[in-house]
Design a protein around this motif. Structure first.
Motif: not given
Length: 179
Positions: A64, A120, A124, A127, A150
């Motif tokens: 993700g 990330c 994140q 998403s 994710n």
């Protein structure tokens, strides 16, 4: 007679050999691009458009880190071929807010310390924005479930959920006030 290696077929001078025209709206800007058919959206964004917020993590759609929004829906950009997106609206982390005016999610991630290394974080947040757009999450458990695609190697999950729930709560309050 033609020289060896030359083609009898004339190509338009404006298009590089082996590319396909694609029209995209990226972070609010209309872009007319030429892409090779095998180019992923992630590679297009990072290498051609120099939007490096989306990260190449696993390159298999499992982590993700490359999540962006396509027409408001979250997508792993490492799995999507750019040529399939003609006419689409793409939003990356760079398009969600500015340095002087962060999006509510970006601010909530800061307020809740919802990142550690930060690798990330763009995926994140994108998403989470897609999750909010979907309108399906109504509890912490829903947020955890819908964000399960994710991954965060640093383990900031509780803080990430806190940040999303804060913004989700704001949206619920705004919706109640409008009714």
């Amino acid at each position: 007679m033609d020289q060896p290696g030359t083609s009898l077929v004339q190509r338009p001078e404006s298009r590089p050999i082996g590319t396909v025209p694609v029209a995209l709206r990226i972070n609010g800007r209309d872009r007319a691009l030429e892409v090779e058919p095998w180019t992923t959206l992630l590679d297009l964004l990072r290498e051609q458009e120099h939007l490096t917020g989306s990260k190449k993590g696993c390159d298999h759609g499992q982590c993700g880190a490359c999540t962006v929004l396509i027409d408001g829906r979250r997508i792993n950009s490492c799995l999507k071929l750019a040529v399939t997106l003609d006419g689409a609206e793409i939003t990356t982390i760079e398009g969600l807010g500015t340095a002087t005016e962060l999006s509510p999610l970006q601010q909530a991630f800061i307020d809740h310390d919802a990142f550690q290394c930060g690798y990330c974080t763009p995926g994140q947040i994108c998403s989470a924005q897609g999750l909010l757009n979907e309108g399906k999450a109504h509890s912490r458990q829903d947020v955890r479930e819908f964000m399960s695609g994710n991954l965060c190697r640093c383990g900031a999950y509780p803080h990430i959920v806190d940040a999303i729930c804060e913004v989700l709560g704001r949206q619920d309050r705004l919706q109640e006030a409008a009714e």
